[in-house]
Design a protein around this motif. Structure first.
Motif, short mmCIF file in Angstrom:
data_model
loop_
_atom_site.label_atom_id
_atom_site.label_comp_id
_atom_site.label_asym_id
_atom_site.label_seq_id
_atom_site.Cartn_x
_atom_site.Cartn_y
_atom_site.Cartn_z
N PHE A 197 0.49 -1.39 -0.18
CA PHE A 197 0.09 -0.10 -0.12
C PHE A 197 0.52 1.01 -0.10
O PHE A 197 0.84 2.37 0.11
N ASP A 198 2.05 1.09 -0.53
CA ASP A 198 2.97 2.55 -0.51
C ASP A 198 2.07 3.23 -2.01
O ASP A 198 3.12 2.82 -2.80
N PHE A 199 1.74 4.56 -1.60
CA PHE A 199 1.10 4.39 -3.00
C PHE A 199 2.19 6.10 -3.02
O PHE A 199 2.03 7.24 -4.04
N GLY A 200 3.04 6.80 -2.71
CA GLY A 200 4.29 7.28 -2.84
C GLY A 200 4.54 7.51 -4.44
O GLY A 200 4.44 8.92 -4.86
N PRO A 201 5.27 6.48 -4.74
CA PRO A 201 5.16 6.47 -5.89
C PRO A 201 4.73 7.21 -7.66
O PRO A 201 4.55 8.13 -8.02
N ALA A 202 2.98 7.50 -7.30
CA ALA A 202 1.98 6.81 -7.79
C ALA A 202 1.53 8.88 -7.68
O ALA A 202 1.02 9.51 -9.04
N PHE A 203 0.91 9.05 -6.37
CA PHE A 203 1.22 11.00 -5.63
C PHE A 203 2.44 11.52 -6.35
O PHE A 203 2.30 12.16 -7.09
N GLY A 204 3.61 10.80 -6.69
CA GLY A 204 4.52 11.35 -7.04
C GLY A 204 4.63 11.78 -8.06
O GLY A 204 5.10 13.18 -9.05
#
Length: 57
Positions: free
Chosen positions: A7-14
């Motif tokens: 559930f690591d959505f950091g790259p998607a938001f980046g």
């Protein structure tokens, strides 16, 4: 692989909020590809929210 990385959505938001890099050359095909990718991710998130909203109600 553990559950934390799932559930690591950091790259998607980046991808949505990154700055323009002046050193990188762009062309019409690359701009179109990025626009279609952003549009498809946004549509997926909206549909996910609609399905969640319908499930709750």
């Amino acid at each position: 692989m553990n559950g934390k990385n799932l559930f690591d959505f950091g790259p998607a938001f980046g991808y949505f909020f990154r700055k323009h890099d002046p050193n990188r050359k762009t062309n019409f095909n690359l701009k179109t590809m990025h626009f279609i990718n952003k549009l498809s991710m946004a549509m997926f998130l909206v549909c996910l929210l609609v399905m969640l909203f319908r499930y709750v109600l």
